[in-house]
Motif scaffolding. Structure first.
Motif, short mmCIF file in Angstrom:
data_model
loop_
_atom_site.label_atom_id
_atom_site.label_comp_id
_atom_site.label_asym_id
_atom_site.label_seq_id
_atom_site.Cartn_x
_atom_site.Cartn_y
_atom_site.Cartn_z
N ASP A 157 0.96 -1.40 0.01
CA ASP A 157 0.03 -0.09 -0.05
C ASP A 157 0.98 1.22 0.07
N TYR A 158 1.44 1.52 -1.27
CA TYR A 158 2.47 2.72 -1.34
C TYR A 158 1.87 3.71 -1.93
N ASN A 159 2.21 5.08 -1.36
CA ASN A 159 1.94 6.25 -2.01
C ASN A 159 3.16 6.99 -2.13
N PHE A 160 3.19 8.29 -2.67
CA PHE A 160 4.49 9.13 -2.58
C PHE A 160 4.26 10.59 -2.53
N VAL A 161 5.11 11.26 -2.31
CA VAL A 161 5.31 12.68 -2.31
C VAL A 161 6.20 13.17 -3.32
N HIS A 162 6.00 14.15 -3.97
CA HIS A 162 6.95 14.61 -5.14
C HIS A 162 6.53 16.12 -5.59
N PHE A 163 7.54 16.79 -5.70
CA PHE A 163 7.35 18.16 -6.29
C PHE A 163 8.50 18.41 -7.51
N ASP A 164 7.87 18.95 -8.64
CA ASP A 164 8.99 19.16 -9.76
C ASP A 164 9.79 20.29 -9.24
N SER A 165 10.99 20.27 -9.48
CA SER A 165 12.38 20.97 -9.24
C SER A 165 12.54 21.83 -10.44
N PRO A 166 13.45 22.72 -10.11
CA PRO A 166 14.15 23.61 -11.01
C PRO A 166 15.34 22.87 -11.86
N ASP A 167 15.54 21.65 -11.51
CA ASP A 167 16.80 20.95 -12.10
C ASP A 167 16.37 21.01 -13.51
N GLU A 168 17.52 21.52 -14.46
CA GLU A 168 17.35 21.85 -16.07
C GLU A 168 16.97 20.27 -16.57
N ARG A 169 17.76 19.25 -16.13
CA ARG A 169 17.31 17.83 -16.56
C ARG A 169 16.24 17.20 -16.33
N GLY A 170 15.44 17.79 -15.07
CA GLY A 170 14.17 17.56 -14.70
C GLY A 170 14.33 16.43 -13.86
N ILE A 171 15.24 16.23 -13.09
CA ILE A 171 15.39 15.08 -11.99
C ILE A 171 15.34 15.51 -10.69
N ASP A 172 14.30 14.75 -9.98
CA ASP A 172 14.04 15.39 -8.69
C ASP A 172 14.01 14.31 -7.65
N THR A 173 13.78 14.77 -6.40
CA THR A 173 13.76 13.78 -5.30
C THR A 173 12.28 13.48 -5.05
N GLY A 174 12.06 12.42 -4.32
CA GLY A 174 10.59 11.97 -3.90
C GLY A 174 10.68 10.94 -2.72
N LEU A 175 9.52 10.85 -2.30
CA LEU A 175 9.42 10.05 -0.97
C LEU A 175 8.39 8.92 -1.27
N ILE A 176 8.56 7.70 -1.14
CA ILE A 176 7.65 6.61 -1.28
C ILE A 176 7.41 6.08 0.23
N TYR A 177 5.96 6.01 0.52
CA TYR A 177 5.79 5.49 1.94
C TYR A 177 4.66 4.47 1.96
N HIS A 178 4.79 3.52 2.85
CA HIS A 178 3.71 2.65 3.09
C HIS A 178 2.59 3.21 3.97
N THR B 254 20.90 25.78 -11.53
CA THR B 254 19.27 25.44 -11.38
C THR B 254 19.23 23.84 -10.67
N THR B 255 19.69 23.74 -9.35
CA THR B 255 19.65 22.43 -8.67
C THR B 255 18.37 21.91 -8.17
N ARG B 256 18.51 20.64 -7.80
CA ARG B 256 17.28 20.10 -6.96
C ARG B 256 16.89 20.80 -5.69
N ASP B 257 15.73 20.99 -5.47
CA ASP B 257 14.94 21.24 -4.06
C ASP B 257 15.28 20.17 -3.16
N ILE B 258 15.28 20.57 -1.89
CA ILE B 258 15.42 19.60 -0.94
C ILE B 258 14.05 19.24 -0.47
N LEU B 259 13.48 17.99 -0.42
CA LEU B 259 11.89 17.73 -0.22
C LEU B 259 11.95 17.56 1.42
N TYR B 260 11.05 18.18 1.86
CA TYR B 260 10.68 18.03 3.34
C TYR B 260 9.35 17.48 3.41
N VAL B 261 9.28 16.41 4.28
CA VAL B 261 8.17 15.66 4.77
C VAL B 261 7.85 15.62 6.11
#
Length: 325
Positions: free
Chosen positions: A102-123, A148-155
């Motif tokens: 039963d996974y879900n996730f948190v994700h935000f688009d970041s300003p990284d020019e290649r479009g690679i971001d961080t995310g959090l998957i959670y049960h 234009t680097t990745r944001d830091i994801l806070y949850v």
């Protein structure tokens, strides 16, 4: 060997928290807003739907197994790096064997020019998200142009009812040299510390977990900056001495850029809380190159433009927490 604080417990009360750099998890679609053209069927990488599905399958298998054999259950929280968008995370958690969790996730688009971001998957059975945000990381290149680097994801959420503040990081790379880019990663450490300070001003004895691909080792100045004058402890430091293991390898030299750092509060026993049990690198044999000059290194998806069909150029790392009933 795993770094362990408590004696081994029965697996039903153990909860694995992991971090995994997924090495360019792009879908094959061309996004006009990012530099993802290489990861399309016509692009440099010849990235087809078939290759994409194969990578999803390999990553899903890996994530499901992180923490074994120390824990027989899949992770309850997985921080990830190098994901393109919501769609790839959705596809990932719907891929066997993760689709049964039963996974879900948190994700935000970041300003990284290649479009690679961080995310959090959670049960969702064990972790409830209370709030989340993308914390911008503002750093300039030496020429004064914004990186234009990745944001830091806070949850912030509840793990078995206990409040935990999580930071998922992918700090600026060493591509232009480790020393010349060091200031960017030190800045990232300071940004995390500022947010931690704001939380500590409003909440007594908060629980922090700071994870990510820091592009620096445990002994690096940026990581030491993160630890200075905080209640944080890095259980992964002992895994990198001597440098016979790591989460990534370059020119046959191991690095431990992927780390999970946590509050000292996880080293106490209190009913209804979680206590630190184990920290380790998930470097199982199936994730490694089995032959050739890179034998033992992570079995990656690409080497330059050459398609290898592997998992990732990083091994996952993880900690196991014991829930105190």
């Amino acid at each position: 060997m795993p770094f362990s604080f408590f004696k081994k417990k029965t697996s039903k009360d153990l909860y694995t928290i992991a971090f995994y750099n997924l090495e360019n998890l792009f879908d094959p679609e061309n996004n006009a807003r990012t530099l993802d053209e290489d990861f399309t069927p016509e692009g440099f990488k010849r990235w087809t739907p078939k290759k994409y599905r194969k990578k999803l399958s390999k990553l899903a298998k890996t994530i499901h197994g992180i923490g074994r054999p120390a824990n027989t259950y899949p992770p309850v929280i997985i921080g990830v790096a190098e994901v393109e968008n919501n769609s790839v995370l959705k596809n990932l958690i719907q891929t066997h064997p993760l689709e049964a969790v039963d996974y879900n996730f948190v994700h935000f688009d970041s300003p990284d020019e290649r479009g690679i971001d961080t995310g959090l998957i959670y049960h969702q059975k064990y972790f409830k998200v209370l709030t989340s945000e993308a914390i911008p990381l503002f750093v300039d290149n030496p020429d004064g142009v914004r990186d234009t680097t990745r944001d830091i994801l806070y949850v912030c959420g509840l793990l078995n009812g206990e409040k935990i503040h999580l930071f998922v990081n992918h700090w600026p790379s060493r591509r232009d040299g480790s020393e010349s880019t060091e200031y960017k990663r030190i800045t990232a450490a300071q940004v995390v510390k500022v947010k931690m300070g704001e939380i500590a001003a409003e909440e007594e004895n908060p629980n922090f977990i700071v994870m990510g691909d820091f592009n620096d080792d445990p002994s690096s100045k940026s990581i030491q900056t993160l630890l200075e004058q905080t209640e944080l402890h890095n259980p992964m430091e002992s895994l990198h001495v001597p440098r016979s293991r790591g989460s990534a390898s370059y020119k046959k030299i191991w690095s431990l850029f992927d780390q999970i750092i946590l509050s000292h509060r996880f080293y106490r026993y209190e009913k209804g809380s979680h206590s630190f049990d184990t920290a380790n690198i998930f470097d199982q044999e199936f994730l490694k190159e089995l032959k050739g000059k890179y034998k033992g290194s992570p079995f990656r998806t690409f080497a330059g433009r050459k398609y290898l069909g592997g998992y990732s150029d990083h091994f996952p790392v993880y900690i196991i927490l014991k829930y105190n009933k």
